[in-house]
Write a protein that holds these residues in place. Sequence first.
Motif, PDB file in Angstrom:
ATOM      1  N   GLN A  36       0.834  -1.205   0.000  1.00 55.12           N
ATOM      2  CA  GLN A  36       0.000   0.000   0.000  1.00 55.12           C
ATOM      3  C   GLN A  36       0.867   1.254   0.000  1.00 55.12           C
ATOM      4  O   GLN A  36       1.853   1.330   0.743  1.00 55.12           O
ATOM      5  CB  GLN A  36      -0.887  -0.033   1.259  1.00 55.12           C
ATOM      6  CG  GLN A  36      -2.103   0.832   1.198  1.00 55.12           C
ATOM      7  CD  GLN A  36      -3.155   0.347   0.192  1.00 55.12           C
ATOM      8  OE1 GLN A  36      -3.132  -0.798  -0.226  1.00 55.12           O
ATOM      9  NE2 GLN A  36      -4.039   1.247  -0.215  1.00 55.12           N
ATOM     10  N   GLY A  38      -0.221   5.213   0.325  1.00 61.99           N
ATOM     11  CA  GLY A  38      -1.377   6.111   0.412  1.00 61.99           C
ATOM     12  C   GLY A  38      -2.646   5.324   0.120  1.00 61.99           C
ATOM     13  O   GLY A  38      -2.881   4.267   0.695  1.00 61.99           O
ATOM     14  N   THR A  39      -3.430   5.812  -0.844  1.00 67.20           N
ATOM     15  CA  THR A  39      -4.680   5.112  -1.166  1.00 67.20           C
ATOM     16  C   THR A  39      -4.481   4.061  -2.258  1.00 67.20           C
ATOM     17  O   THR A  39      -5.440   3.439  -2.695  1.00 67.20           O
ATOM     18  CB  THR A  39      -5.731   6.126  -1.664  1.00 67.20           C
ATOM     19  OG1 THR A  39      -5.152   6.827  -2.787  1.00 67.20           O
ATOM     20  CG2 THR A  39      -6.128   7.121  -0.595  1.00 67.20           C
ATOM     21  N   GLN A 350     -12.710   0.732  -5.585  1.00 66.00           N
ATOM     22  CA  GLN A 350     -13.374   1.145  -4.346  1.00 66.00           C
ATOM     23  C   GLN A 350     -13.112   0.099  -3.278  1.00 66.00           C
ATOM     24  O   GLN A 350     -12.694  -1.022  -3.563  1.00 66.00           O
ATOM     25  CB  GLN A 350     -14.872   1.340  -4.567  1.00 66.00           C
ATOM     26  CG  GLN A 350     -15.627   0.106  -4.975  1.00 66.00           C
ATOM     27  CD  GLN A 350     -17.143   0.275  -4.820  1.00 66.00           C
ATOM     28  OE1 GLN A 350     -17.620   0.861  -3.866  1.00 66.00           O
ATOM     29  NE2 GLN A 350     -17.898  -0.249  -5.779  1.00 66.00           N
ATOM     30  N   GLY A 352     -10.872  -0.377  -1.244  1.00 63.67           N
ATOM     31  CA  GLY A 352      -9.522  -0.940  -1.108  1.00 63.67           C
ATOM     32  C   GLY A 352      -9.199  -2.071  -2.073  1.00 63.67           C
ATOM     33  O   GLY A 352      -8.212  -2.787  -1.880  1.00 63.67           O
ATOM     34  N   ASN A 378      -4.978   5.336 -10.040  1.00 62.16           N
ATOM     35  CA  ASN A 378      -3.797   4.696  -9.444  1.00 62.16           C
ATOM     36  C   ASN A 378      -3.669   3.248  -9.897  1.00 62.16           C
ATOM     37  O   ASN A 378      -3.322   2.360  -9.091  1.00 62.16           O
ATOM     38  CB  ASN A 378      -3.893   4.717  -7.911  1.00 62.16           C
ATOM     39  CG  ASN A 378      -3.820   6.117  -7.371  1.00 62.16           C
ATOM     40  OD1 ASN A 378      -2.934   6.882  -7.739  1.00 62.16           O
ATOM     41  ND2 ASN A 378      -4.762   6.470  -6.511  1.00 62.16           N
ATOM     42  N   GLY A 417      -1.437   7.160  -5.201  1.00 64.67           N
ATOM     43  CA  GLY A 417      -2.090   7.130  -3.893  1.00 64.67           C
ATOM     44  C   GLY A 417      -1.859   8.359  -3.048  1.00 64.67           C
ATOM     45  O   GLY A 417      -2.186   8.373  -1.862  1.00 64.67           O
ATOM     46  N   ARG A 418      -1.247   9.427  -3.637  1.00 62.92           N
ATOM     47  CA  ARG A 418      -0.901  10.598  -2.825  1.00 62.92           C
ATOM     48  C   ARG A 418      -1.659  11.852  -3.235  1.00 62.92           C
ATOM     49  O   ARG A 418      -1.282  12.962  -2.861  1.00 62.92           O
ATOM     50  CB  ARG A 418       0.616  10.854  -2.922  1.00 62.92           C
ATOM     51  CG  ARG A 418       1.382   9.703  -2.326  1.00 62.92           C
ATOM     52  CD  ARG A 418       2.850   9.967  -2.216  1.00 62.92           C
ATOM     53  NE  ARG A 418       3.435   9.058  -1.241  1.00 62.92           N
ATOM     54  CZ  ARG A 418       4.615   8.477  -1.362  1.00 62.92           C
ATOM     55  NH1 ARG A 418       5.358   8.711  -2.414  1.00 62.92           N
ATOM     56  NH2 ARG A 418       5.056   7.667  -0.433  1.00 62.92           N
TER      57      ARG A 418
END
Length: 547
Positions: A36, A38-39, A350, A352, A378, A417-418
């Motif tokens: 992982q 960030g997102t 969505q 995760g 991403n 993810g940032r």
Amino acid sequence: MVIKMNKKLILIVTLISLFPFIVSGKSESKLPHLRQQGTASQLIVDNKPFLILGGELGNSSASSLSYMKNVWPILLKLNLNTVLIPVYWELIEPVEGEFDFSIVDNLIYHTRKNNLRIIFLWFGSWKNSMSCYVPEWIKTNRERFPRARDDKGNALEILTAFNDNNLNADLKALQQLMKHIATIDKNHSTVIMVQVENEIGMIPVARDYCNQANIAFRKDVPMKLIDYLKENKDNLMPELHDLWAASDYKKEGTWEEIFGKSKSTDELFMAWHYAIFVEELAKAGKKEHDIPMFVNAALIRKGYEPGQYPSAGPLPHLMDVWRAGAPSVDFLSPDIYFPDIEEWCHKYDQKGNPFFIPEARREEETGMKAFYVFGNHNAMGFSPFSIESTDNPEEDPIGKSYNIISQLEHLILENQGRGKMAGILLDHNKKQEEIVLGGYKFIIKHDFTLGWSPEAKNDTWPLSGVLIINTAPGEFYVAGSGIVINFETIKDDNSKAGIARIDEGEFRDGQWVPGRRMNGDQSHQGRHLRIPEKVYGIQKVKLYTYQ
Ligand code: DGJ
């Protein structure tokens, strides 16, 4: 004696010179895995984040090694770094218990030689719902390897998921494959992921009606699923939540008692049983060679009901069921052949779910979609289907997009993810979109909105795509084709955004090499940034504010 000494010496010198290689990063590298940032979920290969610029081969190409001879050069010309290749169960286990991995070895050998990576697609029990790639010794032994049946009791060309012989045969084959990959590849990581089965789905009915399936359908919903529902009650996909809510969240009972009597319940039940079947495969495969494994889905045509589309596969509305039933599967992924790519991306990007597109329709505009999925979602990777189908790989739009994206790869990976990237698609239906990035408002328009092209009068416009990365205050790399961007500040103080400078350019070995300064006609004297239609480019823009 002298000769003996020399031999010893040679051996010692050879060992010393090989030492760094033997203990080098290669052998110390962890196997490919997900991490992982960030997102975003990133795929880590050789201890570094890896961006999959992929393409999936047509179904039959890899069954013939001589056919493949002409394919390898095409893949390189398209600027791929990864190829998605089927492994056909019937070809690796033509006789029960006798495995022939020569085809797998050859594919790995050529992939390595061409400096590519592989994602293997396990064409095992199911390929696009059907069981067309199972070995003949299974196809022709219906008693031992029973079929799924429709609601009238007719046998289908689909192995039932409700039989241990079926499960064990598939499991043994995948296990042997993974064991073999471990033997030849664990220090190389040429094979970076495995897709388990291909587009699992029940059709033309929403569930299997063979005897074993009917017995399972009358049983209580397994506690493992109930526990998952309880734990995730406030976060379930809305379709599943609604079905459960109708029974006032009953926690014990049959499928119909808990979720009601409907085709959706039939599909839910079937999804659970596909998921627990796949879980056994993934668990056994990972025990031999622990690399990421995923499943892919054929998506739903608008207005279709369970049974009309390949039902019960890893579809968004069934995400919870698949997660609960198959925790060893790292993610669910969409095969996007429909035009509404944005909608489907949002459905899979969505909760995760690591985001990867193993198949996208190969067409003129597919390259634009690559800018979008990397910029906006991403994505770990992108992969148009039947990638080798091109007469002119040098001029292929996918190759042009991948050329640009591969130059930006380090920046994309660094910023995933940032919240520093954006991706947009535009056409005649959506001519303009506004986004905020790095403290500035971007008004992004299709190039044809300028009206400078004679084609702007047409009713359809070619798809335009852009990927934007914010690398420093006021500094952005803009990559893509067919877009024009105006900039505004987001401050409430009457300030305006100005273009300090725009350079076109390229990255060579990770270093930005500027080309032309674009502050005159090319930016309409500092009014906008433009990458015209048909041009694939990267421009670096520096913005400032003034009052
Ligand atoms: C999706 C499947 O996953 C592929 O194997 C192939 O059959 C394509 N459809 C054909 O469009």
